[in-house]
Scaffold this motif. Sequence first.
Motif, mmCIF file in Angstrom:
data_model
loop_
_atom_site.group_PDB
_atom_site.id
_atom_site.type_symbol
_atom_site.label_atom_id
_atom_site.label_comp_id
_atom_site.label_asym_id
_atom_site.label_seq_id
_atom_site.Cartn_x
_atom_site.Cartn_y
_atom_site.Cartn_z
ATOM 1 N N VAL A 51 -16.652 5.281 10.298
ATOM 2 C CA VAL A 51 -16.667 3.824 10.434
ATOM 3 C C VAL A 51 -15.235 3.309 10.395
ATOM 4 C CG1 VAL A 51 -17.554 1.652 9.508
ATOM 5 C CG2 VAL A 51 -18.908 3.763 9.306
ATOM 6 N N ALA A 52 -14.890 2.436 11.320
ATOM 7 C CA ALA A 52 -13.567 1.812 11.370
ATOM 8 C C ALA A 52 -13.725 0.373 11.835
ATOM 9 C CB ALA A 52 -12.635 2.575 12.313
ATOM 10 N N SER A 53 -12.825 -0.479 11.383
ATOM 11 C CA SER A 53 -12.874 -1.886 11.752
ATOM 12 C C SER A 53 -12.349 -2.083 13.177
ATOM 13 C CB SER A 53 -12.046 -2.718 10.772
ATOM 14 O OG SER A 53 -12.042 -4.074 11.144
ATOM 15 N N LYS A 54 -12.955 -2.992 13.912
ATOM 16 C CA LYS A 54 -12.534 -3.263 15.292
ATOM 17 C C LYS A 54 -11.212 -3.999 15.352
ATOM 18 C CE LYS A 54 -15.325 -4.426 18.472
ATOM 19 N NZ LYS A 54 -16.285 -5.146 19.324
ATOM 20 N N ASP A 55 -10.913 -4.796 14.355
ATOM 21 C CA ASP A 55 -9.683 -5.587 14.368
ATOM 22 C C ASP A 55 -8.550 -4.913 13.605
ATOM 23 O OD1 ASP A 55 -10.798 -5.780 11.905
ATOM 24 O OD2 ASP A 55 -10.886 -7.977 11.835
ATOM 25 N N LEU A 111 -28.460 -0.683 14.015
ATOM 26 C CA LEU A 111 -28.747 -0.322 12.628
ATOM 27 C C LEU A 111 -30.019 -1.040 12.227
ATOM 28 C CD1 LEU A 111 -27.449 1.257 10.206
ATOM 29 C CD2 LEU A 111 -26.449 -0.904 9.503
ATOM 30 N N VAL A 112 -31.132 -0.313 12.104
ATOM 31 C CA VAL A 112 -32.441 -0.916 11.860
ATOM 32 C C VAL A 112 -32.983 -0.419 10.530
ATOM 33 C CG1 VAL A 112 -32.886 -1.096 14.328
ATOM 34 C CG2 VAL A 112 -33.708 0.896 13.072
ATOM 35 N N ALA A 113 -34.003 -1.115 10.028
ATOM 36 C CA ALA A 113 -34.639 -0.752 8.766
ATOM 37 C C ALA A 113 -35.721 0.291 8.998
ATOM 38 C CB ALA A 113 -35.221 -1.992 8.085
ATOM 39 N N ARG A 114 -36.017 1.009 7.962
ATOM 40 C CA ARG A 114 -37.019 2.061 8.032
ATOM 41 C C ARG A 114 -38.389 1.521 7.625
ATOM 42 N NH1 ARG A 114 -36.727 7.446 4.156
ATOM 43 N NH2 ARG A 114 -38.816 8.272 4.615
ATOM 44 N N GLY A 115 -39.465 2.009 8.303
ATOM 45 C CA GLY A 115 -40.808 1.657 7.890
ATOM 46 C C GLY A 115 -41.684 1.144 9.017
ATOM 47 N N LEU A 162 -29.312 6.738 7.402
ATOM 48 C CA LEU A 162 -28.185 6.322 6.567
ATOM 49 C C LEU A 162 -28.738 5.678 5.308
ATOM 50 C CD1 LEU A 162 -25.001 5.811 6.445
ATOM 51 C CD2 LEU A 162 -25.538 3.532 7.349
ATOM 52 N N SER A 163 -28.141 5.970 4.171
ATOM 53 C CA SER A 163 -28.641 5.396 2.925
ATOM 54 C C SER A 163 -28.299 3.906 2.836
ATOM 55 C CB SER A 163 -28.057 6.138 1.714
ATOM 56 O OG SER A 163 -26.676 5.887 1.590
ATOM 57 N N TYR A 164 -29.139 3.179 2.122
ATOM 58 C CA TYR A 164 -28.942 1.741 1.968
ATOM 59 C C TYR A 164 -27.655 1.444 1.199
ATOM 60 C CZ TYR A 164 -29.951 -3.097 0.603
ATOM 61 O OH TYR A 164 -29.886 -4.460 0.400
ATOM 62 N N PHE A 171 -20.422 -2.704 5.062
ATOM 63 C CA PHE A 171 -20.226 -4.130 5.329
ATOM 64 C C PHE A 171 -19.292 -4.776 4.311
ATOM 65 C CE2 PHE A 171 -24.629 -3.958 7.415
ATOM 66 C CZ PHE A 171 -24.063 -3.681 8.650
ATOM 67 N N ARG A 172 -19.276 -4.274 3.107
ATOM 68 C CA ARG A 172 -18.356 -4.825 2.102
ATOM 69 C C ARG A 172 -16.912 -4.433 2.398
ATOM 70 N NH1 ARG A 172 -15.821 -2.727 -2.049
ATOM 71 N NH2 ARG A 172 -16.922 -0.739 -1.753
ATOM 72 N N ARG A 173 -16.717 -3.231 2.879
ATOM 73 C CA ARG A 173 -15.364 -2.731 3.106
ATOM 74 C C ARG A 173 -14.804 -3.155 4.467
ATOM 75 N NH1 ARG A 173 -12.699 1.835 0.860
ATOM 76 N NH2 ARG A 173 -14.628 2.264 -0.306
ATOM 77 N N PHE A 174 -15.634 -3.130 5.505
ATOM 78 C CA PHE A 174 -15.133 -3.345 6.863
ATOM 79 C C PHE A 174 -15.639 -4.630 7.513
ATOM 80 C CE2 PHE A 174 -15.320 1.263 6.178
ATOM 81 C CZ PHE A 174 -14.023 1.641 6.492
#
Length: 597
Positions: A51-55, A111-115, A162-164, A171-174
């Motif tokens: 994962v890397a930021s676009k900006d 990125l979708v939810a499981r279920g 991917l784990s929650y 999202f917090r970091r990037f």
Amino acid sequence: MYGHVPVCPVPGPPHEHRCPSCPLFPWASRAVVLTASLVPQVACEYGMVHVASKDGGPKGKDYCILYNPQWAHLPHDLSKAPPLQLRNWTASLLCSAADLPAHGFRDQIPLVARGNCTFYEKVRLAQGSGARGLLIVSRERLVPPGGNKTQYDEIAIPVALLSYRDMLDIFRRFGHLVQVSLYAPNEPVLDYNMVIIFIMAVGTVAIGGYWAGSRDVKKRYMKHKRDDGLEKQEDEAVDVTPVMTCVFVVMCCSMLVLLYHFYDLLVYVVIGIFCLASATGLYSCLAPCVRRLPFGECRVPNNSLPYFHKRPQVRMLLLALFCVAVSVVWGIFRNEDQWAWVLQDALGIAFCLYMLRTIRLPTFKVSEGGSPSSVQSGSSIMVEVATGPSDSATREKLPMVLKVPRLNSSPLALCDRPFSLLGFGDILVPGLLVAYCHRFDIQVQSSRVYFVACTIAYGVGLLVTFVALALMQRGQPALLYLVPCTLVTSCAVALWRRELGVFWTGSGFAKALPPSPWAPAPTDGPQPPKDPATPLSPQPPSEEPATSPRPAEQSPEPCTPEEMGPGAPTREPRSPAEPEGPDQAQLHPLAQHSSSA
């Protein structure tokens, strides 16, 4: 030595592959369970999402994913994985066409939810809308996305879980404008941290065996020892008996089964025991060094406290507080993966050295009969307990291992096993034999042949364990290789030197043999010259080795009346001609009379 490769369960979680529960057909669920047990395990592999930021924000980071290579293979090199935009679509489950966005997922990775539906339905909709991959966020344990053979042929894009927790960190970091690359680098055959584990294990066995053997023989040759307080009293060694071995094996097996079934409750008991034992071991290892310091020799004042009434030295009291503080610090920060493993390894090595010094093999046949190599059949249970169950609610790990973080970047290190482990039993069991060999070397004056050979055999056995780990790619019971190497080597050396009978029964320890070059001199006085033609004769076990008379200028300091008691008579210094020992004093009354006159 424990390694791990991912073993995947039967496809799908309960809410995605639910068995029928119609009350009219109670046999249906049992039939489905039986059928599922016959289905082969789903092929799955650990991978990475970079994962890397676009900006151009913070530096990129890798996160763990679990994917099924039967859907689509991932490149092994990050440079061959194209960066694609990650689209946060977790508000939708992506189970129907109504869940698709208006313009689709053209050249994106949703990125979708499981279920609510199968993995196949989700990835089919994503692929039809132009997605280049699919990430499914799971709040539960990661399982491999699966399907039947025809479904595998229809899908051409990779799908992974991917784990929650990792999603929140992304999202917090990037932020929400990020690019991701899916790839799966090959696992290295062996990690470089094996070198560190090898040095720690062989060093602990060598130092512990040498220390234990030298200490035991030194006590046999020291007849007179002044008591300088509790801190200078050596702990008595405990001989291993066949009954003790059987009890130990039964207790270990019982504890292993209890931990397997009640891990979340008993893990804290084991952590507490480790803190106490490791603090004691650290104190025992550092005490000889602290006693050589030129300061802190003063004692605490007279008091009536339970321990302090013996008036320990200030430096030893500070050492005890330091050892307890180190153990407490590790107990509080034991889950810090960055540096807590250093404290755990230091405490673990100190604990192993303390155990090697305290526990002693009286005979070689005890080690032969107590060989735990036959108890290693349940290696899967041992690996599960040592590494911690994956479904543990506490996420705690047992501290009875040496652990070193993996130095190579790999999906396995990132996802499942960030450390390589070596259990304390893999050090203590062969270490007891190494200590036995060193004691036997000193007794028969064999120039440490047994000690060096057994230590080298331990190192060879550890290398064989590493090779088996690389070839089988699964956790290995190290004692299965260490015990035969050390036992066979020790027996071979004894057979070569024609001392197998004495080495087997340990009869060399039953009598006091002539002092070895490494044993301390029995007295400080000058020794009379020995006649080389006079043969050496061993003394009976009940008799102590004779000592030379003490010179007058080196006579021991007389005790004060307070130390000897109110009714004890004062003792005059002995003359150089007066022999030591009460029995010898009674045999020479004339010398005693002249001395007192």
